[in-house]
Design an enzyme around this catalytic site. Structure first.
Site, mmCIF file in Angstrom:
data_model
loop_
_atom_site.group_PDB
_atom_site.id
_atom_site.type_symbol
_atom_site.label_atom_id
_atom_site.label_comp_id
_atom_site.label_asym_id
_atom_site.label_seq_id
_atom_site.Cartn_x
_atom_site.Cartn_y
_atom_site.Cartn_z
ATOM 1 N N ASP A 211 30.883 35.333 44.916
ATOM 2 C CA ASP A 211 32.286 35.651 44.640
ATOM 3 C C ASP A 211 32.622 35.045 43.276
ATOM 4 O O ASP A 211 32.646 33.825 43.116
ATOM 5 C CB ASP A 211 33.185 35.066 45.738
ATOM 6 C CG ASP A 211 34.656 35.410 45.503
ATOM 7 O OD1 ASP A 211 35.000 35.854 44.386
ATOM 8 O OD2 ASP A 211 35.450 35.227 46.428
ATOM 9 N N TYR B 196 47.794 45.681 36.581
ATOM 10 C CA TYR B 196 46.348 45.879 36.388
ATOM 11 C C TYR B 196 46.015 45.824 34.895
ATOM 12 O O TYR B 196 45.104 45.106 34.463
ATOM 13 C CB TYR B 196 45.921 47.222 36.988
ATOM 14 C CG TYR B 196 44.566 47.711 36.524
ATOM 15 C CD1 TYR B 196 43.388 47.166 37.042
ATOM 16 C CD2 TYR B 196 44.458 48.712 35.545
ATOM 17 C CE1 TYR B 196 42.143 47.612 36.600
ATOM 18 C CE2 TYR B 196 43.218 49.152 35.100
ATOM 19 C CZ TYR B 196 42.072 48.601 35.625
ATOM 20 O OH TYR B 196 40.840 49.033 35.179
ATOM 21 N N LYS C 85 43.661 43.160 32.800
ATOM 22 C CA LYS C 85 42.466 43.543 32.023
ATOM 23 C C LYS C 85 42.599 43.066 30.569
ATOM 24 O O LYS C 85 41.637 42.620 29.960
ATOM 25 C CB LYS C 85 42.258 45.066 32.055
ATOM 26 C CG LYS C 85 41.917 45.662 33.404
ATOM 27 C CD LYS C 85 40.620 45.152 33.995
ATOM 28 C CE LYS C 85 39.401 45.540 33.199
ATOM 29 N NZ LYS C 85 38.148 45.091 33.885
ATOM 30 N N TYR D 51 38.985 43.800 39.657
ATOM 31 C CA TYR D 51 39.999 44.316 40.578
ATOM 32 C C TYR D 51 40.460 45.647 39.984
ATOM 33 O O TYR D 51 41.000 45.669 38.876
ATOM 34 C CB TYR D 51 41.158 43.322 40.672
ATOM 35 C CG TYR D 51 42.274 43.759 41.580
ATOM 36 C CD1 TYR D 51 42.466 43.159 42.827
ATOM 37 C CD2 TYR D 51 43.156 44.764 41.203
ATOM 38 C CE1 TYR D 51 43.500 43.557 43.667
ATOM 39 C CE2 TYR D 51 44.183 45.174 42.036
ATOM 40 C CZ TYR D 51 44.351 44.566 43.261
ATOM 41 O OH TYR D 51 45.370 44.965 44.091
ATOM 42 N N THR D 52 40.255 46.759 40.709
ATOM 43 C CA THR D 52 40.443 48.065 40.061
ATOM 44 C C THR D 52 41.525 48.952 40.710
ATOM 45 O O THR D 52 41.661 50.105 40.325
ATOM 46 C CB THR D 52 39.104 48.841 40.040
ATOM 47 O OG1 THR D 52 38.597 48.925 41.368
ATOM 48 C CG2 THR D 52 38.088 48.154 39.151
ATOM 49 N N GLY E 24 29.545 48.412 42.645
ATOM 50 C CA GLY E 24 30.681 49.238 42.246
ATOM 51 C C GLY E 24 30.180 50.505 41.559
ATOM 52 O O GLY E 24 28.970 50.691 41.355
ATOM 53 N N MET E 25 31.114 51.374 41.191
ATOM 54 C CA MET E 25 30.733 52.693 40.649
ATOM 55 C C MET E 25 29.964 52.568 39.326
ATOM 56 O O MET E 25 28.891 53.148 39.161
ATOM 57 C CB MET E 25 32.002 53.527 40.456
ATOM 58 C CG MET E 25 31.747 54.935 40.002
ATOM 59 S SD MET E 25 33.167 55.991 40.250
ATOM 60 C CE MET E 25 34.383 55.236 39.175
ATOM 61 N N LEU E 26 30.495 51.796 38.393
ATOM 62 C CA LEU E 26 29.804 51.652 37.106
ATOM 63 C C LEU E 26 28.598 50.720 37.236
ATOM 64 O O LEU E 26 27.518 51.018 36.718
ATOM 65 C CB LEU E 26 30.777 51.106 36.048
ATOM 66 C CG LEU E 26 30.146 50.815 34.686
ATOM 67 C CD1 LEU E 26 29.576 52.086 34.050
ATOM 68 C CD2 LEU E 26 31.168 50.165 33.751
HETATM 69 N N1 LIG Z 1 37.419 53.456 37.374
HETATM 70 C C1 LIG Z 1 37.951 53.759 36.198
HETATM 71 O O1 LIG Z 1 38.412 54.888 35.980
HETATM 72 C C2 LIG Z 1 37.982 52.728 35.101
HETATM 73 C C3 LIG Z 1 38.591 53.059 33.879
HETATM 74 C C4 LIG Z 1 38.593 52.119 32.840
HETATM 75 C C5 LIG Z 1 38.015 50.877 33.038
HETATM 76 N N2 LIG Z 1 37.446 50.571 34.236
HETATM 77 C C6 LIG Z 1 36.837 49.241 34.400
HETATM 78 O O2 LIG Z 1 35.450 49.435 34.609
HETATM 79 C C7 LIG Z 1 34.930 48.411 35.465
HETATM 80 C C8 LIG Z 1 34.154 49.065 36.604
HETATM 81 O O3 LIG Z 1 35.033 49.941 37.304
HETATM 82 P P1 LIG Z 1 34.572 50.671 38.640
HETATM 83 O O4 LIG Z 1 35.460 51.852 38.800
HETATM 84 O O5 LIG Z 1 33.087 50.821 38.649
HETATM 85 O O6 LIG Z 1 35.018 49.583 39.714
HETATM 86 P P2 LIG Z 1 34.654 49.449 41.260
HETATM 87 O O7 LIG Z 1 33.878 50.617 41.744
HETATM 88 O O8 LIG Z 1 35.953 49.094 41.942
HETATM 89 O O9 LIG Z 1 33.688 48.197 41.257
HETATM 90 C C9 LIG Z 1 34.157 46.906 40.983
HETATM 91 C C10 LIG Z 1 33.271 45.968 41.741
HETATM 92 O O10 LIG Z 1 33.683 44.630 41.447
HETATM 93 C C11 LIG Z 1 33.539 43.880 42.626
HETATM 94 N N3 LIG Z 1 34.358 42.684 42.609
HETATM 95 C C12 LIG Z 1 35.700 42.613 42.550
HETATM 96 N N4 LIG Z 1 36.093 41.327 42.619
HETATM 97 C C13 LIG Z 1 34.961 40.573 42.733
HETATM 98 C C14 LIG Z 1 34.712 39.187 42.864
HETATM 99 N N5 LIG Z 1 35.704 38.308 42.934
HETATM 100 N N6 LIG Z 1 33.429 38.769 42.939
HETATM 101 C C15 LIG Z 1 32.414 39.655 42.904
HETATM 102 N N7 LIG Z 1 32.585 40.989 42.804
HETATM 103 C C16 LIG Z 1 33.853 41.436 42.717
HETATM 104 C C17 LIG Z 1 34.001 44.829 43.715
HETATM 105 O O11 LIG Z 1 33.565 44.387 44.956
HETATM 106 P P3 LIG Z 1 34.431 44.762 46.279
HETATM 107 O O12 LIG Z 1 34.183 46.217 46.496
HETATM 108 O O13 LIG Z 1 33.856 43.870 47.311
HETATM 109 O O14 LIG Z 1 35.860 44.456 45.934
HETATM 110 C C18 LIG Z 1 33.363 46.136 43.266
HETATM 111 O O15 LIG Z 1 32.063 46.298 43.792
HETATM 112 C C19 LIG Z 1 36.143 47.591 35.903
HETATM 113 O O16 LIG Z 1 36.208 46.438 35.099
HETATM 114 C C20 LIG Z 1 37.337 48.478 35.603
HETATM 115 O O17 LIG Z 1 38.488 47.726 35.321
HETATM 116 C C21 LIG Z 1 37.417 51.460 35.264
#
Ligand SMILES: NC(=O)c1ccc[n+]([C@@H]2O[C@H](COP(=O)([O-])OP(=O)(O)OC[C@H]3O[C@@H](n4cnc5c(N)ncnc54)[C@H](OP(=O)(O)O)[C@@H]3O)[C@@H](O)[C@H]2O)c1
Length: 285
Positions: free
Chosen positions: A35, A124, A128, A60-61, A10-12
């Protein structure tokens, strides 16, 4: 130390793996390998690797889609976290759970600090917040890190979306009545690397310094990319037809980070410049 990173594709998660690898043995995990909704598999996987730290970036984002499939959102944010927490009870791992500014309802008129009361508005955000409660109630050694407006090289994000639309000559309509902070994933990963050495476990807000509306941020992005001639239409949240309610004002005060003697993260404008420069370099990072 051995650090297991969930959501490593994922991105982070991607940047956490890269940044932590400079100082730690990193075990990246992603959905194809494990998973995290599978309890037995998660317990077995984590027991076998026995990490000192678990940085739980998976989740789940999709904020809007969560309104249509609440159970999937809760599986992705609550069940995954429940499994990680249960495994950490066995392995004694320190858990870092990534949460969001969306746990707040946005009605406050000053930045939210870590001791303000959450009131999540959408599915969402509720999922969280539920994940946070699991971590807080079952573990003693944890960090809950609320962040906001992430942008990084390895995932879909607002900055990339604005630039893509501008470059394709598509019209830009951006909400002007939601104000929040933003965070470069590289800066957050570096802060997390520091945080895991802090003896004061608990909840932390971590964002780049500064805040603005999405409209003002879009203008800032275009100016920084040399595309200031591209026009952006400010619209209200009501005119933006998304299913999920979002907080109007979710600025995060990084109070606990400062109280524990850490330097504030740099201003978002500086981080944005670095991100834009890295975007120009093929296979950067
Ligand atoms: N993006 C934002 O602006 C933001 C802001 C505040 C907080 N956050 C939090 O920061 C964290 C990282 O965000 P991000 O934007 O980097 O998210 P992201 O790019 O959507 O990455 C999340 C990763 O989690 C994986 N994942 C989801 N369900 C899974 C499961 N059951 N088993 C294994 N892997 C699973 C996804 O895989 P798949 O691709 O296969 O689904 C994806 O690679 C998250 O907790 C999010 O809630 C994000």
């Amino acid at each position: 130390m051995r650090v297991l990173v969930t959501g490593a594709r994922g991105m982070l998660g991607w940047d956490v793996c890269r940044v932590f690898a400079a100082r730690h043995e990193v075990i990246p995990t992603h959905r194809a390998e494990l998973d995290l909704t599978d309890t037995a598999a998660t317990l077995a996987y984590l027991r076998e690797r026995a990490p000192g730290v678990i940085v739980h970036c998976a989740g789940y984002t999709n904020v809007d889609q969560a309104e249509q499939e609440p159970e999937a959102a809760f599986a992705g944010n609550v069940l995954t976290t429940w499994n990680v927490v249960r495994a950490a009870q066995d392995t004694g791992s320190l858990v870092v759970y990534i949460s969001t500014d969306f746990v707040f309802d946005g009605t406050q008129e000053r930045p939210y600090h870590e001791f303000d009361a959450p009131r999540p508005l959408g599915v969402y955000a509720q999922s969280k917040w539920a994940g946070e409660q699991l971590v807080r109630s079952h573990l003693q050694r944890f960090f809950i890190v609320r962040t906001a407006g992430l942008f990084g090289l390895h995932g879909r994000n607002f900055v990339a979306a604005i630039l893509e639309r501008a470059e394709q000559g598509q019209p830009l309509r951006v909400v002007s009545d939601q104000v929040c902070c933003r965070t470069y994933t590289v800066d957050l990963a570096e802060a997390l690397l520091e945080l895991i050495d802090c003896p004061l476990f608990g909840t932390y807000h971590l964002t780049n310094a500064g805040y603005s509306s999405w409209y003002d941020f879009a203008r800032e992005i275009l100016a920084a990319a040399g595309l200031e001639e591209v026009s952006v239409q400010p619209i209200s949240s009501a005119a933006w037809d998304g299913p999920a309610r979002r907080p109007a004002y979710s600025v995060l005060d990084n109070l606990c980070w400062r109280l524990t003697g850490h330097q504030p993260l740099r201003p978002c404008a500086e981080a944005l410049r670095d991100y834009l420069a890295a975007r120009q370099v093929p296979n950067s990072h």
